[in-house]
Write an enzyme that holds these catalytic residues in place. Structure first.
Site, PDB file in Angstrom:
ATOM      1  N   ARG A   1       0.838  -1.195   0.000  1.00  0.00           N
ATOM      2  CA  ARG A   1       0.000   0.000   0.000  1.00  0.00           C
ATOM      3  C   ARG A   1       0.870   1.241   0.000  1.00  0.00           C
ATOM      4  NH1 ARG A   1      -5.483  -0.419   0.500  1.00  0.00           N
ATOM      5  NH2 ARG A   1      -5.617  -2.603   1.053  1.00  0.00           N
TER       6      ARG A   1
ATOM      7  N   HIS B   1      11.991  -3.828  -2.847  1.00  0.00           N
ATOM      8  CA  HIS B   1      11.223  -3.914  -4.094  1.00  0.00           C
ATOM      9  C   HIS B   1      11.837  -4.992  -4.994  1.00  0.00           C
ATOM     10  CE1 HIS B   1       8.660  -2.621  -7.342  1.00  0.00           C
ATOM     11  NE2 HIS B   1       9.720  -2.637  -8.136  1.00  0.00           N
TER      12      HIS B   1
ATOM     13  N   ASP C   1      10.208   7.471   0.038  1.00  0.00           N
ATOM     14  CA  ASP C   1       9.793   8.872  -0.089  1.00  0.00           C
ATOM     15  C   ASP C   1       8.344   8.891  -0.570  1.00  0.00           C
ATOM     16  OD1 ASP C   1       9.817   8.432  -2.804  1.00  0.00           O
ATOM     17  OD2 ASP C   1      11.473   9.801  -3.242  1.00  0.00           O
TER      18      ASP C   1
HETATM   19  C1  GRF Z   1       8.624  -9.182  -2.043  1.00  0.00           C
HETATM   20  O1  GRF Z   1       9.121  -9.566  -3.302  1.00  0.00           O
HETATM   21  C2  GRF Z   1       8.500  -7.705  -1.906  1.00  0.00           C
HETATM   22  O2  GRF Z   1       9.530  -6.982  -2.489  1.00  0.00           O
HETATM   23  C3  GRF Z   1       7.222  -7.476  -2.667  1.00  0.00           C
HETATM   24  O3  GRF Z   1       6.378  -8.496  -2.194  1.00  0.00           O
HETATM   25  C4  GRF Z   1       7.183  -9.620  -1.864  1.00  0.00           C
HETATM   26  C5  GRF Z   1       6.864  -9.990  -0.448  1.00  0.00           C
HETATM   27  O4  GRF Z   1       7.138 -11.315  -0.202  1.00  0.00           O
HETATM   28  N1  GRF Z   1       6.727  -6.141  -2.511  1.00  0.00           N
HETATM   29  P1  GRF Z   1       6.771 -11.999   1.183  1.00  0.00           P
HETATM   30  O5  GRF Z   1       5.317 -11.677   1.496  1.00  0.00           O
HETATM   31  O6  GRF Z   1       7.704 -11.420   2.226  1.00  0.00           O
HETATM   32  O7  GRF Z   1       7.017 -13.454   0.975  1.00  0.00           O
END
Ligand code: GRF
Length: 210
Positions: A101, A119, A151
Site C-alpha cells: 500500500r 522492491h 519517499d
Molecule cells: C517481495 O518480493 C517484496 O519486495 C514485494 O512483495 C514480496 C513480499 O514477499 N513487494 P513476502 O510476502 O515477504 O514473501
C-alpha cells in the site's frame, strides 16, 4: 538481550516490520534477530489486512497489529491511525517488507529516512505492484531487488542496496519472483543490520550511513 557496551547491556535497536502477504521477508529478519548477536530486535509486525505472514510473528510471541483502510473514512485517517500505532512502538527503523500500500505523506514524514522498502526489481526500472511481471513482459535478461528509503513517490526513494539476478528463458512470474525473494531476504537482513543502529543521512539521491 542487548548490545554489550563495557559492563552495561544496552537494548538492541527496535525494528518494526509492515507486511501485506506471506511475510517471508519479515520471517527472514525475525529469524536472524533471534540471535542475540544480530544488532536489532523485531518489536512488532503490522499489516493492512489479516495477512497470513503475521503468523511468523505470532509463533515467536512478537506483537502484531492490523490497521485496515476499510475501517477508516479515507486514506488520511487510515494513515494517521497507522502512524499512531507504529509510533507507539517507538521503532528505530520501520521496514516495509511486502507492504502493498502507498503510505500517505504524513506517515512518511514521521519516519523517513528511518523507513525503508524492499522492491523486487532493479529500480528505477519496473516500480509499482507488478515489478516482476513487468520485467518479464519487457524481456529483460537481468533483474533483481532494491532496498531504498521510502519517499512520497512509488518506489522512487534513494537507493541503499541493489542486487541483480539473471532471468532464465523458462522463467514465469512465480519462478522469477521466488528467485528474487531469495536474494531480497539476504539483502534486506544485511541492510537492516548495517543501518539500524546508525545515523542515516539522505543528500539528494545519496544515502550515507555513519
Ligand atoms: C517481495 O518480493 C517484496 O519486495 C514485494 O512483495 C514480496 C513480499 O514477499 N513487494 P513476502 O510476502 O515477504 O514473501
Amino acid at each position: 538481550m542487548g548490545l554489550d557496551s563495557g559492563n552495561v547491556t544496552l537494548p538492541r535497536p527496535r525494528v518494526l516490520i509492515l507486511i501485506s502477504g506471506t511475510g517471508s521477508l519479515a520471517d527472514a529478519i525475525m529469524t536472524q534477530a533471534q540471535s542475540p548477536d544480530f544488532p536489532a530486535q523485531v518489536i512488532a509486525v503490522g499489516a493492512d489486512r489479516e495477512a497470513v505472514g503475521l503468523a511468523h510473528a505470532h509463533r515467536r510471541g512478537i506483537d502484531t497489529f492490523v490497521v485496515a483502510p476499510a475501517d477508516y473514512r479515507d486514506r488520511n485517517e487510515w494513515g494517521g491511525a497507522l502512524r499512531a500505532q507504529v509510533q507507539a512502538y517507538q521503532p528505530d527503523l520501520v521496514v516495509c517488507a511486502g507492504f502493498m500500500r502507498i503510505l500517505p505523506a504524513s506517515f512518511i514524514e514521521a519516519f523517513s529516512p528511518r523507513l525503508i522498502n524492499s522492491h523486487p526489481a532493479l529500480l528505477p526500472a519496473f516500480p509499482g505492484a507488478h515489478g516482476v511481471a513487468d520485467a518479464l513482459a519487457y524481456g529483460v535478461k537481468v533483474t533483481g531487488a532494491t532496498v531504498h528509503v521510502v519517499d512520497t513517490g512509488v518506489d522512487t526513494g534513494p537507493i541503499i542496496a541493489q542486487q541483480a539476478i539473471a532471468v532464465q528463458p523458462d522463467d514465469d512470474e512465480a519462478s522469477l519472483h521466488e528467485r528474487i525473494k531469495v536474494i531480497e531476504r539476504e539483502m534486506l537482513v544485511r541492510v537492516v543490520a548495517e543501518i539500524v543502529g546508525r545515523r542515516i543521512e539522505v543528500t539528494g539521491r545519496k544515502v550515507t550511513v555513519s
